[in-house]
Design a protein around this motif. Structure first.
Motif, PDB file in Angstrom:
ATOM      1  N   ILE A  78       1.035  -0.986   0.316  1.00  0.00           N
ATOM      2  CA  ILE A  78       0.085  -0.319  -0.087  1.00  0.00           C
ATOM      3  C   ILE A  78       1.172   1.225   0.122  1.00  0.00           C
ATOM      4  O   ILE A  78       0.514   1.845  -0.915  1.00  0.00           O
ATOM      5  CB  ILE A  78      -0.974  -0.153   1.271  1.00  0.00           C
ATOM      6  CG1 ILE A  78      -1.980  -0.953   0.661  1.00  0.00           C
ATOM      7  CG2 ILE A  78      -1.650   1.018   1.248  1.00  0.00           C
ATOM      8  CD1 ILE A  78      -2.784  -1.753   2.218  1.00  0.00           C
ATOM      9  N   THR A  79       2.042   1.697   0.889  1.00  0.00           N
ATOM     10  CA  THR A  79       2.714   2.573   1.022  1.00  0.00           C
ATOM     11  C   THR A  79       3.566   2.839  -0.422  1.00  0.00           C
ATOM     12  O   THR A  79       3.698   3.475  -0.651  1.00  0.00           O
ATOM     13  CB  THR A  79       3.808   2.427   2.122  1.00  0.00           C
ATOM     14  OG1 THR A  79       2.862   2.278   3.062  1.00  0.00           O
ATOM     15  CG2 THR A  79       4.759   3.171   2.574  1.00  0.00           C
ATOM     16  N   GLY A  80       3.744   1.854  -0.639  1.00  0.00           N
ATOM     17  CA  GLY A  80       5.079   1.662  -1.653  1.00  0.00           C
ATOM     18  C   GLY A  80       3.460   1.867  -3.068  1.00  0.00           C
ATOM     19  O   GLY A  80       4.131   3.017  -4.683  1.00  0.00           O
ATOM     20  N   ALA A  81       2.217   1.391  -3.247  1.00  0.00           N
ATOM     21  CA  ALA A  81       1.879   1.859  -4.481  1.00  0.00           C
ATOM     22  C   ALA A  81       1.212   3.421  -4.015  1.00  0.00           C
ATOM     23  O   ALA A  81       1.339   4.288  -5.165  1.00  0.00           O
ATOM     24  CB  ALA A  81       0.389   1.327  -4.610  1.00  0.00           C
ATOM     25  N   TRP A  87      -3.023   9.217  -0.463  1.00  0.00           N
ATOM     26  CA  TRP A  87      -3.208   7.853  -0.972  1.00  0.00           C
ATOM     27  C   TRP A  87      -2.767   6.676  -0.233  1.00  0.00           C
ATOM     28  O   TRP A  87      -3.492   5.719  -0.749  1.00  0.00           O
ATOM     29  CB  TRP A  87      -2.930   7.996  -2.121  1.00  0.00           C
ATOM     30  CG  TRP A  87      -3.407   9.037  -3.042  1.00  0.00           C
ATOM     31  CD1 TRP A  87      -2.762  10.008  -3.726  1.00  0.00           C
ATOM     32  CD2 TRP A  87      -4.279   8.592  -4.452  1.00  0.00           C
ATOM     33  NE1 TRP A  87      -3.466  10.661  -4.277  1.00  0.00           N
ATOM     34  CE2 TRP A  87      -4.542   9.688  -4.877  1.00  0.00           C
ATOM     35  CE3 TRP A  87      -4.789   7.343  -4.383  1.00  0.00           C
ATOM     36  CZ2 TRP A  87      -5.446   9.419  -6.287  1.00  0.00           C
ATOM     37  CZ3 TRP A  87      -5.869   7.089  -5.181  1.00  0.00           C
ATOM     38  CH2 TRP A  87      -6.001   8.459  -6.017  1.00  0.00           C
ATOM     39  N   ALA A  88      -2.511   6.515   0.812  1.00  0.00           N
ATOM     40  CA  ALA A  88      -1.837   5.525   1.550  1.00  0.00           C
ATOM     41  C   ALA A  88      -3.215   5.244   2.486  1.00  0.00           C
ATOM     42  O   ALA A  88      -3.579   4.000   2.260  1.00  0.00           O
ATOM     43  CB  ALA A  88      -0.737   5.526   2.510  1.00  0.00           C
ATOM     44  N   ALA A 102      -7.715   1.746   2.813  1.00  0.00           N
ATOM     45  CA  ALA A 102      -9.544   1.431   3.206  1.00  0.00           C
ATOM     46  C   ALA A 102      -9.701   0.907   2.129  1.00  0.00           C
ATOM     47  O   ALA A 102     -10.652  -0.210   1.962  1.00  0.00           O
ATOM     48  CB  ALA A 102     -10.164   2.522   3.086  1.00  0.00           C
ATOM     49  N   TYR A 103      -9.609   1.315   0.863  1.00  0.00           N
ATOM     50  CA  TYR A 103     -10.129  -0.054  -0.363  1.00  0.00           C
ATOM     51  C   TYR A 103      -9.398  -1.693  -0.614  1.00  0.00           C
ATOM     52  O   TYR A 103     -10.176  -2.450  -0.977  1.00  0.00           O
ATOM     53  CB  TYR A 103      -9.792   1.003  -1.608  1.00  0.00           C
ATOM     54  CG  TYR A 103     -11.310   0.656  -2.835  1.00  0.00           C
ATOM     55  CD1 TYR A 103     -11.743   0.520  -2.714  1.00  0.00           C
ATOM     56  CD2 TYR A 103      -9.992  -0.365  -3.958  1.00  0.00           C
ATOM     57  CE1 TYR A 103     -12.909   0.332  -4.028  1.00  0.00           C
ATOM     58  CE2 TYR A 103      -9.809  -0.907  -5.081  1.00  0.00           C
ATOM     59  CZ  TYR A 103     -12.164  -0.548  -4.984  1.00  0.00           C
ATOM     60  OH  TYR A 103     -13.570  -0.833  -5.732  1.00  0.00           O
ATOM     61  N   VAL A 104      -8.828  -1.492  -0.209  1.00  0.00           N
ATOM     62  CA  VAL A 104      -7.672  -3.161  -0.226  1.00  0.00           C
ATOM     63  C   VAL A 104      -8.190  -3.186   0.787  1.00  0.00           C
ATOM     64  O   VAL A 104      -8.963  -5.335   0.770  1.00  0.00           O
ATOM     65  CB  VAL A 104      -6.300  -3.336  -0.701  1.00  0.00           C
ATOM     66  CG1 VAL A 104      -5.602  -2.672   1.204  1.00  0.00           C
ATOM     67  CG2 VAL A 104      -5.554  -4.059  -0.489  1.00  0.00           C
ATOM     68  N   SER A 141       4.830   5.149  -5.632  1.00  0.00           N
ATOM     69  CA  SER A 141       4.476   5.323  -6.756  1.00  0.00           C
ATOM     70  C   SER A 141       3.438   6.283  -6.871  1.00  0.00           C
ATOM     71  O   SER A 141       3.319   7.026  -8.295  1.00  0.00           O
ATOM     72  CB  SER A 141       4.413   3.842  -7.343  1.00  0.00           C
ATOM     73  OG  SER A 141       4.674   3.742  -8.874  1.00  0.00           O
ATOM     74  N   VAL A 142       2.550   6.274  -7.123  1.00  0.00           N
ATOM     75  CA  VAL A 142       1.079   6.902  -7.793  1.00  0.00           C
ATOM     76  C   VAL A 142       1.552   8.860  -7.434  1.00  0.00           C
ATOM     77  O   VAL A 142       1.552   9.900  -8.231  1.00  0.00           O
ATOM     78  CB  VAL A 142      -0.932   6.728  -6.807  1.00  0.00           C
ATOM     79  CG1 VAL A 142      -0.896   8.426  -6.831  1.00  0.00           C
ATOM     80  CG2 VAL A 142      -0.611   6.164  -6.779  1.00  0.00           C
TER      81      VAL A 142
END
Length: 132
Positions: A10-13, A73-74, A79-81, A16-17
């Motif tokens: 999650i943190t990496g995504a 974004w994290a 929350a979404y995952v 990356s965003v």
């Protein structure tokens, strides 16, 4: 809430965003977000895509910090995952995606004298010469 591996994804995504936004790759983030939030209603997808645009603009104008946008974004992705664990693979893909900037070539060409030149805009009348 999450195991260490999922938290890292999650943190990496999220990072990356933000990196994509900072490197002028908002189009890639927009496509990715549309795919990630595909299970949401049309209105919810539109809200997330609008958030992409707003965050990119805020980063560009420096009205938001990288850390703030990454944290937001994290939280959104976490929350979404939590409610859609099947998107974990998509998050992993984003967290591992290389962030390259768009290549732009800027050149300047100065010409003097008469005649047309190649590699630039021609202004005025172009009169081809006729061979004798």
């Amino acid at each position: 809430m999450f195991d260490a591996e999922t938290t890292a994804i999650i943190t990496g995504a999220a990072g990356s965003v933000v990196a994509h936004m900072l490197n002028g790759r908002v189009d890639a983030v927009r496509e990715w977000a549309a795919r990630i939030f595909r299970q949401e209603s049309k209105q919810q997808r539109a809200q997330q895509l609008e958030a992409v645009e707003q965050d990119a603009a805020a980063l560009a104008s420096r009205t938001a910090s990288k850390a703030d946008v990454t944290a937001r974004w994290a939280a959104v992705l976490g929350a979404y995952v939590a409610s859609h664990p099947e998107v974990r693979a998509d998050l992993l893909e984003m967290s591992a995606s290389p962030v390259g900037s768009k290549l732009m070539y800027v050149q300047e060409q100065n010409n003097s004298g008469s005649g047309t030149f190649i590699g630039g805009d021609n202004y005025g009348r172009i009169a081809p010469s006729r061979g004798k």
